[in-house]
Design a protein around this motif. Structure first.
Motif, PDB file in Angstrom:
ATOM      1  N   UNK A 167       0.831  -1.208   0.000  1.00 36.98           N
ATOM      2  CA  UNK A 167       0.000   0.000   0.000  1.00 36.98           C
ATOM      3  C   UNK A 167       0.865   1.257   0.000  1.00 36.98           C
ATOM      4  N   UNK A 168       2.061   1.172   0.591  1.00 36.16           N
ATOM      5  CA  UNK A 168       2.955   2.327   0.647  1.00 36.16           C
ATOM      6  C   UNK A 168       3.663   2.571  -0.678  1.00 36.16           C
ATOM      7  N   UNK A 169       3.569   1.634  -1.615  1.00 39.58           N
ATOM      8  CA  UNK A 169       4.150   1.819  -2.946  1.00 39.58           C
ATOM      9  C   UNK A 169       3.112   2.305  -3.954  1.00 39.58           C
ATOM     10  N   UNK A 170       1.858   2.330  -3.560  1.00 36.85           N
ATOM     11  CA  UNK A 170       0.788   2.798  -4.445  1.00 36.85           C
ATOM     12  C   UNK A 170       0.709   4.320  -4.407  1.00 36.85           C
ATOM     13  N   UNK A 171       0.221   4.909  -5.496  1.00 40.11           N
ATOM     14  CA  UNK A 171      -0.077   6.334  -5.452  1.00 40.11           C
ATOM     15  C   UNK A 171      -1.287   6.530  -4.546  1.00 40.11           C
ATOM     16  N   UNK A 172      -1.507   7.755  -4.123  1.00 40.26           N
ATOM     17  CA  UNK A 172      -2.654   8.042  -3.266  1.00 40.26           C
ATOM     18  C   UNK A 172      -3.952   7.604  -3.938  1.00 40.26           C
ATOM     19  N   UNK A 173      -4.072   7.880  -5.229  1.00 39.48           N
ATOM     20  CA  UNK A 173      -5.300   7.542  -5.948  1.00 39.48           C
ATOM     21  C   UNK A 173      -5.477   6.030  -6.075  1.00 39.48           C
ATOM     22  N   UNK A 174      -4.375   5.315  -6.315  1.00 43.88           N
ATOM     23  CA  UNK A 174      -4.449   3.853  -6.400  1.00 43.88           C
ATOM     24  C   UNK A 174      -4.877   3.251  -5.067  1.00 43.88           C
ATOM     25  N   UNK A 175      -4.313   3.770  -3.998  1.00 45.28           N
ATOM     26  CA  UNK A 175      -4.661   3.254  -2.675  1.00 45.28           C
ATOM     27  C   UNK A 175      -6.118   3.564  -2.336  1.00 45.28           C
ATOM     28  N   UNK A 176      -6.538   4.807  -2.574  1.00 45.73           N
ATOM     29  CA  UNK A 176      -7.919   5.188  -2.265  1.00 45.73           C
ATOM     30  C   UNK A 176      -8.928   4.286  -2.964  1.00 45.73           C
ATOM     31  N   UNK A 177      -8.594   3.870  -4.198  1.00 48.39           N
ATOM     32  CA  UNK A 177      -9.528   3.068  -5.003  1.00 48.39           C
ATOM     33  C   UNK A 177      -9.782   1.694  -4.404  1.00 48.39           C
ATOM     34  N   UNK A 178      -8.825   1.155  -3.630  1.00 54.17           N
ATOM     35  CA  UNK A 178      -8.971  -0.208  -3.117  1.00 54.17           C
ATOM     36  C   UNK A 178      -8.952  -0.315  -1.600  1.00 54.17           C
ATOM     37  N   UNK A 179      -8.621   0.764  -0.910  1.00 59.01           N
ATOM     38  CA  UNK A 179      -8.403   0.661   0.537  1.00 59.01           C
ATOM     39  C   UNK A 179      -9.703   0.493   1.318  1.00 59.01           C
ATOM     40  N   UNK A 180      -9.547  -0.041   2.504  1.00 61.91           N
ATOM     41  CA  UNK A 180     -10.650  -0.198   3.449  1.00 61.91           C
ATOM     42  C   UNK A 180     -11.279   1.155   3.782  1.00 61.91           C
ATOM     43  N   UNK A 181     -10.442   2.172   3.985  1.00 57.88           N
ATOM     44  CA  UNK A 181     -10.965   3.498   4.319  1.00 57.88           C
ATOM     45  C   UNK A 181     -11.647   4.121   3.117  1.00 57.88           C
ATOM     46  N   UNK A 182     -11.076   3.918   1.930  1.00 56.31           N
ATOM     47  CA  UNK A 182     -11.707   4.423   0.715  1.00 56.31           C
ATOM     48  C   UNK A 182     -13.103   3.844   0.532  1.00 56.31           C
ATOM     49  N   UNK A 183     -13.242   2.539   0.756  1.00 58.66           N
ATOM     50  CA  UNK A 183     -14.547   1.886   0.627  1.00 58.66           C
ATOM     51  C   UNK A 183     -15.554   2.467   1.621  1.00 58.66           C
ATOM     52  N   UNK A 184     -15.139   2.550   2.884  1.00 57.96           N
ATOM     53  CA  UNK A 184     -16.047   3.036   3.925  1.00 57.96           C
ATOM     54  C   UNK A 184     -16.419   4.496   3.701  1.00 57.96           C
ATOM     55  N   UNK A 185     -15.443   5.311   3.287  1.00 55.11           N
ATOM     56  CA  UNK A 185     -15.729   6.729   3.109  1.00 55.11           C
ATOM     57  C   UNK A 185     -16.559   7.006   1.864  1.00 55.11           C
TER      58      UNK A 185
END
Length: 197
Positions: A167-185
């Protein structure tokens, strides 16, 4: 709206996620609000802790308040650190110590048993008592050594299912698209829109 956190990285992340959904709200953090005593995170679930923080903010400031509680659950650790993720090594917010402790605890575990999952509960509490909670999950696995400079917390040792980068190698946008927080938010953003926010 108030985001009940002093974590500048989390505030930036959630602002970015909400903006990407087209949710037109001004999100301020606890450092932008008058100080108030916060209820300790005594809940045994992510949802309980998120609701504690959201209720406090709405009651004290009179602002609709968003709060999340999130962390990592490691299969071989029986789902821990879980709600204790931010203070796993004993001091709240010491990302490096927390990460190193988890790596030490799984040092003798074979790679095929390093399953883990990021979990998030996001709560929205209105001063009139309305409350909403959404959830997100990001399954994956741990790796042995940190990789990447982005993100925070356990991101450098977590590779999401289907990915090869942490996750720390992903861009912010890549992480947001798949992350737990991105999903919940994103789910919470839809509720905010429905409520006229």
């Amino acid at each position: 709206m108030l985001l009940a956190t002093r974590n500048a990285k989390k505030l930036k992340e959630l602002r970015r996620i909400l903006a990407a959904t087209g949710t037109d709200v001004e999100l301020v953090g606890l450092d932008d609000a008058p100080p108030y005593p916060q209820t300790p995170e005594t809940g045994l679930t992510f949802e309980e802790n998120a609701l504690l923080k959201a209720r406090d903010g709405a009651k004290v400031t009179g602002l609709p308040t968003i709060a999340d509680d999130s962390g990592i659950t490691v299969d071989v650790l029986g789902g821990m650190p879980g709600v204790f993720s931010a203070r796993w090594a004993g001091r709240h917010g010491d990302d490096e110590a927390n990460l190193r402790l988890v790596l030490g605890q799984v040092a003798e575990v074979p790679d095929e048993h390093l399953g883990a999952e990021f979990v998030c509960a996001a709560a929205l509490s209105f001063p009139d008592g309305r409350e909403y909670v959404t959830h997100g999950r990001q399954p994956g696995k741990l790796i042995r050594e940190p990789r990447g400079e982005n993100g925070f917390g356990y991101d450098p040792i977590f590779v999401a299912a289907g990915n090869t980068r942490t996750n720390a190698e992903l861009t912010a946008e890549e992480k947001d698209a798949i992350s737990h927080r991105g999903q919940a938010m994103r789910a919470l953003a839809e509720i905010i829109r429905q409520q006229g926010g």
